[in-house]
Design an enzyme around this catalytic site. Structure first.
Site, mmCIF file in Angstrom:
data_model
loop_
_atom_site.group_PDB
_atom_site.id
_atom_site.type_symbol
_atom_site.label_atom_id
_atom_site.label_comp_id
_atom_site.label_asym_id
_atom_site.label_seq_id
_atom_site.Cartn_x
_atom_site.Cartn_y
_atom_site.Cartn_z
ATOM 1 N N CYS A 1 0.934 -1.375 0.073
ATOM 2 C CA CYS A 1 -0.137 0.078 0.110
ATOM 3 C C CYS A 1 0.698 1.205 0.330
ATOM 4 C CB CYS A 1 -1.131 0.213 1.149
ATOM 5 S SG CYS A 1 -1.919 -1.507 1.478
ATOM 6 N N ARG B 1 3.156 0.447 -5.271
ATOM 7 C CA ARG B 1 2.934 -0.122 -4.249
ATOM 8 C C ARG B 1 1.850 -1.071 -3.906
ATOM 9 N NH1 ARG B 1 6.865 2.732 -0.777
ATOM 10 N NH2 ARG B 1 6.125 1.839 1.029
ATOM 11 N N TRP C 1 -3.063 -2.761 -1.528
ATOM 12 C CA TRP C 1 -2.438 -4.294 -1.978
ATOM 13 C C TRP C 1 -2.816 -5.087 -0.633
ATOM 14 C CZ3 TRP C 1 0.430 -8.177 0.458
ATOM 15 C CH2 TRP C 1 0.553 -9.266 -0.505
ATOM 16 N N ASN D 1 -0.450 1.637 5.786
ATOM 17 C CA ASN D 1 0.422 0.460 5.067
ATOM 18 C C ASN D 1 0.984 -0.015 6.102
ATOM 19 O OD1 ASN D 1 3.673 1.047 3.642
ATOM 20 N ND2 ASN D 1 2.470 -0.735 3.546
ATOM 21 N N GLY D 2 0.752 -1.414 5.973
ATOM 22 C CA GLY D 2 1.296 -2.597 6.988
ATOM 23 C C GLY D 2 0.220 -3.441 7.567
ATOM 24 N N GLU E 1 15.198 -17.487 -12.284
ATOM 25 C CA GLU E 1 14.833 -16.216 -12.580
ATOM 26 C C GLU E 1 13.615 -16.445 -13.898
ATOM 27 O OE1 GLU E 1 14.480 -13.388 -11.245
ATOM 28 O OE2 GLU E 1 14.483 -11.800 -12.756
ATOM 29 N N LYS F 1 9.861 -15.049 -13.772
ATOM 30 C CA LYS F 1 9.173 -14.222 -14.812
ATOM 31 C C LYS F 1 8.154 -14.752 -15.705
ATOM 32 C CE LYS F 1 10.891 -11.347 -13.727
ATOM 33 N NZ LYS F 1 12.004 -10.711 -12.949
ATOM 34 N N GLU G 1 5.043 -14.938 -13.002
ATOM 35 C CA GLU G 1 4.314 -13.626 -12.389
ATOM 36 C C GLU G 1 3.792 -13.012 -13.522
ATOM 37 O OE1 GLU G 1 8.474 -10.727 -11.997
ATOM 38 O OE2 GLU G 1 6.634 -10.345 -10.774
ATOM 39 N N HIS H 1 16.125 -36.422 -8.985
ATOM 40 C CA HIS H 1 16.014 -37.167 -7.750
ATOM 41 C C HIS H 1 14.385 -36.642 -7.409
ATOM 42 C CE1 HIS H 1 19.982 -37.958 -6.823
ATOM 43 N NE2 HIS H 1 20.348 -36.612 -7.192
ATOM 44 N N LYS I 1 4.984 -3.429 -7.139
ATOM 45 C CA LYS I 1 6.258 -3.377 -7.366
ATOM 46 C C LYS I 1 7.310 -3.252 -6.203
ATOM 47 C CE LYS I 1 9.934 -2.373 -10.096
ATOM 48 N NZ LYS I 1 10.509 -3.445 -10.733
HETATM 49 O O1 M6R Z 1 12.436 -4.000 -4.676
HETATM 50 P P1 M6R Z 1 13.143 -5.268 -4.209
HETATM 51 O O2 M6R Z 1 14.355 -5.620 -5.420
HETATM 52 O O3 M6R Z 1 13.540 -5.637 -2.771
HETATM 53 O O4 M6R Z 1 11.885 -6.614 -4.574
HETATM 54 C C1 M6R Z 1 12.076 -7.714 -4.384
HETATM 55 C C2 M6R Z 1 11.077 -8.453 -5.112
HETATM 56 O O5 M6R Z 1 9.670 -8.192 -4.700
HETATM 57 C C3 M6R Z 1 11.178 -8.191 -6.742
HETATM 58 O O6 M6R Z 1 12.251 -8.760 -7.246
HETATM 59 C C4 M6R Z 1 9.987 -9.256 -7.187
HETATM 60 O O7 M6R Z 1 10.398 -10.645 -6.961
HETATM 61 C C5 M6R Z 1 10.048 -8.966 -8.762
HETATM 62 N N1 M6R Z 1 8.437 -8.501 -9.229
HETATM 63 C C6 M6R Z 1 10.114 -10.088 -9.839
HETATM 64 O O8 M6R Z 1 10.136 -9.650 -11.182
#
Ligand code: M6R
Length: 606
Positions: free
Chosen positions: A2, A27, A74, A98-99, A478, A482, A485, A501, A601
């Site tokens: 948030c 946020r 959020w 926020n929290g 990674e 991607k 998400e 395994h 984000k």
């Molecule tokens: O702002 P940060 O790099 O600390 O964020 C960490 C993760 O939330 C962020 O990398 C998230 O996994 C991305 N959305 C992945 O693409």
């Protein structure tokens, strides 16, 4: 997560609040809301979804009031509908939060017994009623003090009062909060980014502090309610303008900007004239550090994992890697000769910040690798290495990942040379290769059609796997993240050698599997693992680097070749097709690429 905003002015505030909320959408974008005081009443308007939805509401456009608060959500407690959207208000008090309030169930019971009526399923609403309850007998400062004491968990708050029409209260514990100063108006915001179009004069609140924001001055208090003085910081007044340009999505632009990210990082950290590394101000002596622990979340965690391979290869340091949310609650053995490195694009990730705070409280050496240099993680780390990739808007991190691994690679080279693990010639050769990297990334970015073509297969399958060994393993993780998400299909990153395994049981006819097998020390082993999945019916997309040596394997579905360079740097190039694969998969599904569902984000709750 948030984002919160508050403005106390002599002019109408609703339009400015809406603009700031748009900036805070990184946020959270589940819902948005605004409350202002006008004609002696709290007026609250909220809507599900983006700030755009809220803005379209005709009531918002005609909203009056020179003092107000706003919120982007959020969802944590309660589904993302307009009832659970913030602000939450009683007749007298309106709150944005926020929290997470961990003892909200208990507090709610108590408040219900006192006759308070709740409208939402949120934890936040208890704050509204607690303040309302305390205001029956106490003044503002005491009511806030008592309310904050009763709350367990984390919060950044903006609070509006019907009977105190000239002030907004801000308070923080665990979640970030900044105060901004303008001409005859003052502001409250989750961060300086939200306030930057209005002011570059900022004060950051520390944990436990609260403030009273009036039009012409701001008063700060510690948790006992004692007045304190706080510094006003002057940030650069340039507000970075960042738009999509001709691109359909920020993510597409950010993928293409990666050669610039690398060029900027190399320019900043590589001393080309002396073939050396431009990090001269490390605040510790080389014999004070014998081990390094890298900590992050999500993509930033993958950067840490990537760095482990480089630090082990290039230095004699002991290397540990940790997921911040795991690190913060474990019984850690804090060692004096350890350096703790926190990797975060936003610099605001709650778990990463909490891990840093824990290290600071234990007197550890701390270093931040961040993009946002005004962030909490940057401010509270002893040493900061910015990644200089510019604003990253797409929720799926792309250029920040490459920026992070670049700085971590350079840091590994620095420690290697400081500790004489790496001689001058080797360092010099590695730096020459590094200087070539932006160009190689540029060339690798040209591979496009093939990736577009294969992306549908990943969308249509019920799941996929991403395999790699050694340097390619973090990149496999990674790539899978991607795809998950952005296209909401299951994807799993796995060490290629581990498949036998257990996960090999998942492979069935036609399942798409990405195999990262660059011509490095692990090549032959990975190719064997690839054959094992092909034998069980997998449709393999092999990603390797260009070479004159033929690939000795049959029945590979598709092959993508990236440019060639030394094995340290191949992970940078392997990342590019995986980012594009996820992008095109989501594009074909018509999903919101820059704002995938359920995410934000900056993750400012634990
Ligand atoms: O702002 P940060 O790099 O600390 O964020 C960490 C993760 O939330 C962020 O990398 C998230 O996994 C991305 N959305 C992945 O693409």
């Amino acid at each position: 997560m948030c984002g919160i905003i508050g403005i106390n002015s002599s002019k109408p505030v609703s339009a400015t609040i809406i603009n700031s909320l748009k900036k805070l959408e990184y946020r959270g974008y589940d819902s948005a809301g605004i409350a202002t005081l006008s004609s002696g009443l709290i007026n609250e308007i909220k809507s599900e979804g983006r700030v755009d939805n809220l803005e379209k509401n005709s009531l918002v456009q005609s909203m009056e009031g020179t003092i107000g608060i706003g919120h982007v959500r959020w969802a944590t407690h309660g589904s993302p509908n307009s009832i659970n959207a913030h602000p939450h208000s009683s007749q007298n008090v309106s709150v944005v939060h926020n929290g997470i309030i961990e003892n909200s169930t208990l507090l709610k019971k108590f408040l219900v017994s006192k006759g308070h009526k709740f409208k939402s399923q949120t934890d936040t609403e208890v704050i509204v009623h607690l303040i309302t309850e305390h205001l029956k007998t106490e003044n503002i400062v005491n009511s806030i003090k008592k309310t904050l004491k009763a709350l367990h968990g984390s919060f950044a708050l903006g609070i509006l009062f019907k009977d105190e029409p000239d002030l907004i209260v801000g308070a923080r514990r665990g979640s970030p909060l900044a105060v901004g100063y303008g001409p005859s108006e003052n502001y409250l915001g989750s961060d300086s980014y939200a306030l930057k179009s209005m002011t570059n004069k900022i004060t950051y609140l520390n944990d436990g502090e609260f403030c009273i924001i009036k039009k012409d001055h701001v008063e700060f208090f510690n948790e006992d309610g004692t007045k304190i003085n706080k510094k006003v910081l002057e940030l650069s007044s340039e507000e970075e303008k960042y738009d999509k340009g001709d691109y359909k999505h920020f993510m597409a632009k950010e993928i293409e900007e990666q050669p610039i990210t690398l060029k900027n990082g190399i320019k900043e950290y590589v001393d080309s004239a002396n073939n050396n590394i431009n990090i001269y101000n490390i605040p510790w002596k080389k014999n004070e550090i014998n081990s390094i622990t890298l900590i992050g979340c999500g993509t930033a965690y993958h950067s840490c994992l990537m760095a482990k391979y480089w630090f082990e290869e290039l230095t004699s340091l002991d290397v540990n890697v940790d997921i911040a949310s795991e690190f913060r609650y474990r019984k850690n053995r804090f060692k004096r000769d350890s350096l703790y490195v926190f990797v975060s694009q936003s610099g605001e990730t709650a778990d990463t910040y909490a891990a840093l705070d824990l290290c600071n409280k234990n007197g550890m050496k701390t270093c931040a690798v961040v993009n946002v240099i005004e962030s909490s993680i940057a401010r509270d780390s002893e040493f900061v290495l910015p990644i200089h990739c510019g604003t990253e808007i797409g929720v799926a991190s792309t250029k920040a990942f490459l920026g992070q691994i670049l700085i971590l690679y350079i840091l590994a080279l620095k420690f290697g040379s400081l500790r004489s693990d790496l001689d001058k010639e080797k360092l010099s050769a590695k730096l020459s290769d590094l200087k070539n990297l932006p160009k190689l990334v540029e060339q690798t970015l040209l591979t496009d059609n093939k990736i577009q073509n294969v992306s549908s297969t990943f969308n249509e399958a019920k799941g996929s796997m991403f395999l790699g060994r050694g340097f390619s393993y973090p990149i496999a993780l990674e790539g899978a993240l991607k795809l998950k998400e952005l296209s909401y299909v299951h994807a799993e990153g796995y060490p290629a050698g581990e498949m036998k395994h257990g996960p090999l049981a998942l492979i069935e006819e036609g399942m798409p599997v990405v195999v990262l097998a660059p011509r490095d020390n692990y090549y032959k082993k990975t190719i064997s693992n690839m054959q094992e999945v092909i034998a069980r019916g997998a449709k393999v997309l092999l990603i390797t680097n260009k070479s004159t040596n033929e690939i000795v394997s049959e029945n590979i579905w598709e092959t993508i070749e990236v440019e060639s360079t030394n094995q340290d740097l191949l992970p940078f190039l392997l990342t590019i097709p995986l980012q594009k694969l996820a992008y095109y998969a989501a594009l074909k599904k018509g999903f919101d690429i820059d704002k995938p569902r359920n995410l934000a984000k900056s993750v400012t709750v634990e």
